[in-house]
Design a protein around this motif. Structure first.
Motif, PDB file in Angstrom:
ATOM      1  N   LYS A  19       0.843  -1.197   0.000  1.00 37.33           N
ATOM      2  CA  LYS A  19       0.000   0.000   0.000  1.00 37.33           C
ATOM      3  C   LYS A  19       0.874   1.241   0.000  1.00 37.33           C
ATOM      4  O   LYS A  19       1.637   1.485   0.921  1.00 37.33           O
ATOM      5  CB  LYS A  19      -0.915   0.001   1.217  1.00 37.33           C
ATOM      6  CG  LYS A  19      -1.895   1.138   1.228  1.00 37.33           C
ATOM      7  CD  LYS A  19      -2.937   0.896   2.292  1.00 37.33           C
ATOM      8  CE  LYS A  19      -3.911   2.013   2.409  1.00 37.33           C
ATOM      9  NZ  LYS A  19      -4.691   2.296   1.247  1.00 37.33           N
ATOM     10  N   HIS A  20       0.745   2.024  -1.041  1.00 37.91           N
ATOM     11  CA  HIS A  20       1.507   3.268  -1.150  1.00 37.91           C
ATOM     12  C   HIS A  20       0.574   4.443  -0.880  1.00 37.91           C
ATOM     13  O   HIS A  20      -0.587   4.421  -1.272  1.00 37.91           O
ATOM     14  CB  HIS A  20       2.136   3.391  -2.541  1.00 37.91           C
ATOM     15  CG  HIS A  20       3.055   2.252  -2.845  1.00 37.91           C
ATOM     16  ND1 HIS A  20       4.305   2.141  -2.294  1.00 37.91           N
ATOM     17  CD2 HIS A  20       2.885   1.146  -3.608  1.00 37.91           C
ATOM     18  CE1 HIS A  20       4.872   1.032  -2.721  1.00 37.91           C
ATOM     19  NE2 HIS A  20       4.033   0.402  -3.520  1.00 37.91           N
ATOM     20  N   THR A  21       1.095   5.452  -0.237  1.00 32.10           N
ATOM     21  CA  THR A  21       0.283   6.597   0.160  1.00 32.10           C
ATOM     22  C   THR A  21       0.858   7.884  -0.408  1.00 32.10           C
ATOM     23  O   THR A  21       2.063   8.119  -0.321  1.00 32.10           O
ATOM     24  CB  THR A  21       0.238   6.695   1.707  1.00 32.10           C
ATOM     25  OG1 THR A  21      -0.289   5.479   2.214  1.00 32.10           O
ATOM     26  CG2 THR A  21      -0.610   7.856   2.165  1.00 32.10           C
ATOM     27  N   VAL A  22      -0.006   8.715  -0.975  1.00 35.34           N
ATOM     28  CA  VAL A  22       0.373  10.067  -1.366  1.00 35.34           C
ATOM     29  C   VAL A  22       0.354  10.876  -0.079  1.00 35.34           C
ATOM     30  O   VAL A  22      -0.678  10.945   0.586  1.00 35.34           O
ATOM     31  CB  VAL A  22      -0.605  10.655  -2.405  1.00 35.34           C
ATOM     32  CG1 VAL A  22      -0.283  12.108  -2.687  1.00 35.34           C
ATOM     33  CG2 VAL A  22      -0.594   9.830  -3.670  1.00 35.34           C
ATOM     34  N   GLU A  23       1.492  11.447   0.275  1.00 36.76           N
ATOM     35  CA  GLU A  23       1.589  12.155   1.544  1.00 36.76           C
ATOM     36  C   GLU A  23       1.640  13.661   1.360  1.00 36.76           C
ATOM     37  O   GLU A  23       2.278  14.165   0.444  1.00 36.76           O
ATOM     38  CB  GLU A  23       2.833  11.682   2.310  1.00 36.76           C
ATOM     39  CG  GLU A  23       2.735  10.217   2.691  1.00 36.76           C
ATOM     40  CD  GLU A  23       3.854   9.770   3.611  1.00 36.76           C
ATOM     41  OE1 GLU A  23       4.635  10.623   4.079  1.00 36.76           O
ATOM     42  OE2 GLU A  23       3.938   8.559   3.859  1.00 36.76           O
ATOM     43  N   VAL A  24       0.946  14.346   2.260  1.00 37.44           N
ATOM     44  CA  VAL A  24       1.008  15.805   2.249  1.00 37.44           C
ATOM     45  C   VAL A  24       2.367  16.220   2.803  1.00 37.44           C
ATOM     46  O   VAL A  24       2.983  15.473   3.563  1.00 37.44           O
ATOM     47  CB  VAL A  24      -0.139  16.439   3.074  1.00 37.44           C
ATOM     48  CG1 VAL A  24      -1.486  16.053   2.492  1.00 37.44           C
ATOM     49  CG2 VAL A  24      -0.053  16.070   4.539  1.00 37.44           C
ATOM     50  N   PRO A  25       2.848  17.400   2.448  1.00 36.18           N
ATOM     51  CA  PRO A  25       4.139  17.860   2.981  1.00 36.18           C
ATOM     52  C   PRO A  25       4.112  17.960   4.509  1.00 36.18           C
ATOM     53  O   PRO A  25       3.095  18.333   5.101  1.00 36.18           O
ATOM     54  CB  PRO A  25       4.312  19.250   2.356  1.00 36.18           C
ATOM     55  CG  PRO A  25       3.421  19.241   1.157  1.00 36.18           C
ATOM     56  CD  PRO A  25       2.277  18.343   1.494  1.00 36.18           C
ATOM     57  N   GLU A  26       5.212  17.626   5.150  1.00 35.14           N
ATOM     58  CA  GLU A  26       5.329  17.667   6.616  1.00 35.14           C
ATOM     59  C   GLU A  26       4.955  19.027   7.193  1.00 35.14           C
ATOM     60  O   GLU A  26       4.440  19.119   8.302  1.00 35.14           O
ATOM     61  CB  GLU A  26       6.760  17.305   7.044  1.00 35.14           C
ATOM     62  CG  GLU A  26       7.106  15.843   6.854  1.00 35.14           C
ATOM     63  CD  GLU A  26       6.477  14.941   7.909  1.00 35.14           C
ATOM     64  OE1 GLU A  26       6.350  15.361   9.074  1.00 35.14           O
ATOM     65  OE2 GLU A  26       6.084  13.821   7.542  1.00 35.14           O
ATOM     66  N   VAL A  27       5.214  20.097   6.450  1.00 32.00           N
ATOM     67  CA  VAL A  27       4.940  21.443   6.942  1.00 32.00           C
ATOM     68  C   VAL A  27       3.452  21.631   7.276  1.00 32.00           C
ATOM     69  O   VAL A  27       3.098  22.475   8.094  1.00 32.00           O
ATOM     70  CB  VAL A  27       5.442  22.515   5.948  1.00 32.00           C
ATOM     71  CG1 VAL A  27       4.571  22.560   4.698  1.00 32.00           C
ATOM     72  CG2 VAL A  27       5.529  23.880   6.600  1.00 32.00           C
ATOM     73  N   VAL A  50     -10.208   8.562  -7.772  1.00 30.18           N
ATOM     74  CA  VAL A  50     -10.531   7.694  -6.643  1.00 30.18           C
ATOM     75  C   VAL A  50      -9.320   6.927  -6.130  1.00 30.18           C
ATOM     76  O   VAL A  50      -9.248   6.613  -4.943  1.00 30.18           O
ATOM     77  CB  VAL A  50     -11.716   6.742  -6.939  1.00 30.18           C
ATOM     78  CG1 VAL A  50     -13.009   7.525  -7.080  1.00 30.18           C
ATOM     79  CG2 VAL A  50     -11.451   5.864  -8.121  1.00 30.18           C
ATOM     80  N   ALA A  51      -8.348   6.632  -6.986  1.00 29.49           N
ATOM     81  CA  ALA A  51      -7.141   5.942  -6.513  1.00 29.49           C
ATOM     82  C   ALA A  51      -6.345   6.848  -5.577  1.00 29.49           C
ATOM     83  O   ALA A  51      -5.861   6.401  -4.526  1.00 29.49           O
ATOM     84  CB  ALA A  51      -6.283   5.505  -7.698  1.00 29.49           C
ATOM     85  N   LEU A  52      -6.214   8.128  -5.924  1.00 28.14           N
ATOM     86  CA  LEU A  52      -5.524   9.069  -5.035  1.00 28.14           C
ATOM     87  C   LEU A  52      -6.325   9.309  -3.760  1.00 28.14           C
ATOM     88  O   LEU A  52      -5.763   9.392  -2.666  1.00 28.14           O
ATOM     89  CB  LEU A  52      -5.298  10.407  -5.743  1.00 28.14           C
ATOM     90  CG  LEU A  52      -4.272  10.433  -6.854  1.00 28.14           C
ATOM     91  CD1 LEU A  52      -4.246  11.806  -7.517  1.00 28.14           C
ATOM     92  CD2 LEU A  52      -2.895  10.070  -6.328  1.00 28.14           C
ATOM     93  N   ILE A  53      -7.630   9.420  -3.906  1.00 27.85           N
ATOM     94  CA  ILE A  53      -8.498   9.674  -2.755  1.00 27.85           C
ATOM     95  C   ILE A  53      -8.423   8.517  -1.756  1.00 27.85           C
ATOM     96  O   ILE A  53      -8.439   8.727  -0.551  1.00 27.85           O
ATOM     97  CB  ILE A  53      -9.946   9.948  -3.218  1.00 27.85           C
ATOM     98  CG1 ILE A  53      -9.992  11.310  -3.932  1.00 27.85           C
ATOM     99  CG2 ILE A  53     -10.930   9.900  -2.057  1.00 27.85           C
ATOM    100  CD1 ILE A  53     -11.276  11.590  -4.675  1.00 27.85           C
ATOM    101  N   ALA A  54      -8.296   7.304  -2.252  1.00 25.59           N
ATOM    102  CA  ALA A  54      -8.233   6.131  -1.390  1.00 25.59           C
ATOM    103  C   ALA A  54      -6.857   5.941  -0.756  1.00 25.59           C
ATOM    104  O   ALA A  54      -6.722   5.207   0.230  1.00 25.59           O
ATOM    105  CB  ALA A  54      -8.610   4.876  -2.174  1.00 25.59           C
ATOM    106  N   ASN A  55      -5.840   6.591  -1.294  1.00 23.99           N
ATOM    107  CA  ASN A  55      -4.469   6.328  -0.850  1.00 23.99           C
ATOM    108  C   ASN A  55      -3.711   7.611  -0.555  1.00 23.99           C
ATOM    109  O   ASN A  55      -2.727   7.939  -1.213  1.00 23.99           O
ATOM    110  CB  ASN A  55      -3.720   5.527  -1.921  1.00 23.99           C
ATOM    111  CG  ASN A  55      -4.327   4.166  -2.125  1.00 23.99           C
ATOM    112  OD1 ASN A  55      -4.202   3.302  -1.275  1.00 23.99           O
ATOM    113  ND2 ASN A  55      -5.008   3.978  -3.245  1.00 23.99           N
TER     114      ASN A  55
END
Length: 177
Positions: A19-27, A50-55
């Motif tokens: 499972k890979h996750t798109v992560e928001v910047p730490e800031v 939906v793929a980005l929304i789910a991950n």
């Protein structure tokens, strides 16, 4: 005070190999955020994919798109999101009774907020605020709009500034109100 209490908190990080996750910047974690119905939101993922929304690890989803809103799309996005969804319901080409029905349907299917496009008339926002119980997000795109009327007297609870090169100036004008 012992040494354990002096050290900064370290959050263990556990990740799946599949499972890979798109992560928001730490800031984003330094932002104060906004509290919407008891939930603090510091980051929004702006997508209809939906793929980005789910991950992703954003605090909420902002889902608007340039087509007539449909409950099928709203349900698909709400169905895969693990966080609150702010869903577009029209306000430009799509307006009138159709927006009211789409907004109420979105609320009843679990949307956290409804998003109106910039051309929407202030009176329509007022009427919608009497119909739905979830927050209304109003998109502001220009300094030419009556910002005080839109911000203070429309019934919208959240302002989404989408002003391109003028975004900073619009935000400054809104903060001055």
């Amino acid at each position: 005070m012992n040494d354990l209490m002096k050290t900064p908190k370290m959050t263990p990080r556990i990740q799946s190999t599949l499972k890979h996750t798109v992560e928001v910047p730490e800031v984003m974690y330094k932002a104060s955020g906004i509290n919407v119905n008891g939930r603090r939101i510091k980051s929004l993922l702006f997508s209809t994919d939906v793929a980005l929304i789910a991950n992703n690890n954003a605090d909420a989803i902002l889902s608007v798109y340039p087509f007539t809103p449909t409950i099928q799309i709203t349900n698909a996005i709400i169905g895969v999101a693990r966080q609150p969804v702010f869903v577009g319901v029209g306000g430009g080409t799509t307006n009138g009774a159709r927006v009211f029905k789409i907004a109420l349907d979105a609320e009843l299917h679990g949307a956290a907020a409804v998003v109106l496009n910039a051309p929407v008339h202030t009176e329509m926002i007022r009427e919608l605020s009497r119909l739905v119980d979830i927050p209304i997000v109003l998109t502001v795109v220009s300094l030419d709009e009556d910002l005080e009327e839109r911000m203070l007297h429309s019934g919208a609870r959240i302002i989404n500034v989408s002003g391109g090169k003028d975004t900073i100036e619009i935000v400054k004008a809104l903060r001055a109100i």
